[in-house]
Enzyme design. Structure first.
Site, PDB file in Angstrom:
ATOM      1  N   ASP A 181       0.873  -1.175   0.000  1.00  0.00           N
ATOM      2  CA  ASP A 181       0.000   0.000   0.000  1.00  0.00           C
ATOM      3  C   ASP A 181       0.911   1.225   0.000  1.00  0.00           C
ATOM      4  OD1 ASP A 181      -2.406   1.569   0.299  1.00  0.00           O
ATOM      5  OD2 ASP A 181      -1.911   1.832   2.406  1.00  0.00           O
ATOM      6  N   SER A 182       0.295   2.387  -0.206  1.00  0.00           N
ATOM      7  CA  SER A 182       1.078   3.624  -0.151  1.00  0.00           C
ATOM      8  C   SER A 182       1.551   3.920   1.270  1.00  0.00           C
ATOM      9  CB  SER A 182       0.217   4.781  -0.651  1.00  0.00           C
ATOM     10  OG  SER A 182      -0.985   4.826   0.084  1.00  0.00           O
TER      11      SER A 182
ATOM     12  N   TYR B 167      -0.900   8.290  -2.638  1.00  0.00           N
ATOM     13  CA  TYR B 167      -1.029   7.988  -4.068  1.00  0.00           C
ATOM     14  C   TYR B 167      -2.289   8.647  -4.639  1.00  0.00           C
ATOM     15  CZ  TYR B 167       2.307   3.961  -3.999  1.00  0.00           C
ATOM     16  OH  TYR B 167       3.412   3.146  -3.914  1.00  0.00           O
ATOM     17  N   GLY B 168      -3.247   8.942  -3.739  1.00  0.00           N
ATOM     18  CA  GLY B 168      -4.603   9.305  -4.144  1.00  0.00           C
ATOM     19  C   GLY B 168      -4.744  10.472  -5.098  1.00  0.00           C
TER      20      GLY B 168
ATOM     21  N   CYS C  80      -4.168  -1.462  -1.915  1.00  0.00           N
ATOM     22  CA  CYS C  80      -4.365  -0.025  -2.088  1.00  0.00           C
ATOM     23  C   CYS C  80      -5.390   0.123  -3.204  1.00  0.00           C
ATOM     24  CB  CYS C  80      -3.042   0.626  -2.490  1.00  0.00           C
ATOM     25  SG  CYS C  80      -3.198   2.362  -2.942  1.00  0.00           S
TER      26      CYS C  80
ATOM     27  N   GLU D 270      -3.476   8.578   8.891  1.00  0.00           N
ATOM     28  CA  GLU D 270      -2.012   8.468   9.058  1.00  0.00           C
ATOM     29  C   GLU D 270      -1.556   9.131  10.367  1.00  0.00           C
ATOM     30  OE1 GLU D 270       0.689   7.367   6.920  1.00  0.00           O
ATOM     31  OE2 GLU D 270      -0.682   6.440   5.477  1.00  0.00           O
TER      32      GLU D 270
ATOM     33  N   CYS E 135     -10.974   2.857   0.114  1.00  0.00           N
ATOM     34  CA  CYS E 135      -9.589   3.271   0.335  1.00  0.00           C
ATOM     35  C   CYS E 135      -9.175   2.519   1.589  1.00  0.00           C
ATOM     36  CB  CYS E 135      -9.512   4.774   0.562  1.00  0.00           C
ATOM     37  SG  CYS E 135      -7.894   5.313   1.149  1.00  0.00           S
ATOM     38  N   THR E 136      -8.010   1.893   1.536  1.00  0.00           N
ATOM     39  CA  THR E 136      -7.651   1.024   2.674  1.00  0.00           C
ATOM     40  C   THR E 136      -7.368   1.813   3.955  1.00  0.00           C
ATOM     41  OG1 THR E 136      -5.445   0.931   1.730  1.00  0.00           O
ATOM     42  CG2 THR E 136      -6.864  -0.964   1.381  1.00  0.00           C
ATOM     43  N   HIS E 137      -7.234   3.126   3.841  1.00  0.00           N
ATOM     44  CA  HIS E 137      -7.081   3.920   5.063  1.00  0.00           C
ATOM     45  C   HIS E 137      -8.418   4.118   5.788  1.00  0.00           C
ATOM     46  CE1 HIS E 137      -3.157   4.948   3.438  1.00  0.00           C
ATOM     47  NE2 HIS E 137      -2.864   5.625   4.521  1.00  0.00           N
TER      48      HIS E 137
HETATM   49  N1  DGL Z   1      -4.468   3.484   0.759  1.00  0.00           N
HETATM   50  C1  DGL Z   1      -4.742   4.171  -0.456  1.00  0.00           C
HETATM   51  C2  DGL Z   1      -5.949   3.587  -1.146  1.00  0.00           C
HETATM   52  O1  DGL Z   1      -6.478   2.572  -0.736  1.00  0.00           O
HETATM   53  C3  DGL Z   1      -5.018   5.629  -0.281  1.00  0.00           C
HETATM   54  C4  DGL Z   1      -4.000   6.445   0.364  1.00  0.00           C
HETATM   55  C5  DGL Z   1      -3.257   7.294  -0.619  1.00  0.00           C
HETATM   56  O2  DGL Z   1      -3.809   8.270  -1.123  1.00  0.00           O
HETATM   57  O3  DGL Z   1      -2.119   6.934  -0.833  1.00  0.00           O
HETATM   58  O4  DGL Z   1      -6.389   4.141  -2.119  1.00  0.00           O
END
Ligand code: DGL
Length: 266
Positions: free
Chosen positions: A10-11, A42-43, A73, A152, A184-186
């Site tokens: 993931d990012s 990454y978003g 991700c 985060e 989004c995994t966050h």
């Molecule tokens: N964890 C990323 C996802 O699932 C999002 C976080 C990011 O923007 O890097 O899209």
């Protein structure tokens, strides 16, 4: 091959919610997790940039002899999955399809909302995956970019997080969707807050458990599943491994995990 590891990336810390589910479902497996903390988020990045980063991370995992790469991700799954599948020699699994399946099972009123990063929303990956299953579903999307830094920074219980969530989720409530994909995994880190704002009548779909079940099926079908012995977790972060270690210990409920710094040349 059965005892070689599964690579997960993931990012940042978000994919640890997927790692946690994989660990629970596949207790015999060795898992290698890469958090690209040097390049998070990454978003908001372009498809070209996300693909380049994802390929670099996935190649590192491939060099560790993994039998499967799990793209934990949504942004990378939405934008880079086909490039990863073309360029890697190992199988690659993303989070979009399992999330779409889980939402289809959950919805009663055929209205599904997708919360994701700008990149995931613009790619329309969930919309396409849902329409592939049933064209009569109404899909509403909402990008929630501030959720990533809130997760985060461990701000999930702060009043500021609730204010932001109420602002983002008002149009989602207006859409009358009875099912919301945490795309989004966050976002599962903010699950309690999102549930509080959306109310008890809305089902939140977090693709972690569905993905873990798909990974289990895949490994069994391909005779790749480890069937005995205790699994393990190895963590890498491309920047600030100590901060990453603190978050990982909290999210995995495991005080023994420790991240190693691994810089990639992008
Ligand atoms: N964890 C990323 C996802 O699932 C999002 C976080 C990011 O923007 O890097 O899209």
């Amino acid at each position: 091959m059965k005892n070689t590891p599964i690579g997960v990336f993931d990012s940042g810390i978000g994919g640890l919610t997927i790692l946690r589910a994989l660990r629970r479902t596949l207790p015999h497996e060795h898992l290698i997790y890469f958090g690209d903390t040097a390049n998070v988020p990454y978003g908001g990045k372009s498809k070209t940039a996300v693909t380049r980063l994802a390929l670099d991370v996935a190649r590192f995992l491939e060099s560790r002899n993994v039998k499967l790469v799990v793209v934990a991700c949504n942004t990378a799954s939405a934008q880079a999955l086909s490039a990863l599948r073309k360029q890697l020699t190992v199988p690659v699994m993303g989070v979009i399809e399992p999330g779409a399946d889980a939402a289809m099972r959950a919805t009663r009123n055929r209205k599904i909302a997708v919360l994701g990063t700008q990149g995931t929303v613009e790619s329309q990956a969930y919309v396409k995956a849902i329409y592939k299953r049933n064209k009569d579903i109404q899909v509403f999307q909402k990008a929630c970019p501030l959720f990533v830094p809130l997760a985060e920074e461990g701000f999930e219980n702060k009043p500021a997080a609730e204010l932001i969530a109420r602002e983002y989720l008002q149009p989602v409530q207006d859409s009358r969707a009875d099912t919301v994909i945490l795309g989004c995994t966050h976002y599962p880190i903010l699950k309690n807050l999102i549930a509080k704002v959306m109310g008890p009548q809305v089902t939140l779909v977090d693709s972690a458990d569905t993905l873990a079940t798909s990974a289990q099926q895949f490994l069994q079908e391909h005779q790749l599943a480890a069937t005995s012995g205790k699994g393990s977790v190895k963590l890498y972060a491309s920047d600030a491994p100590d901060k990453f270690t603190r978050s990982a210990r909290m999210l995995l409920h495991d005080p023994t995990v420790k991240a190693t710094l691994k810089k990639l040349n992008v």
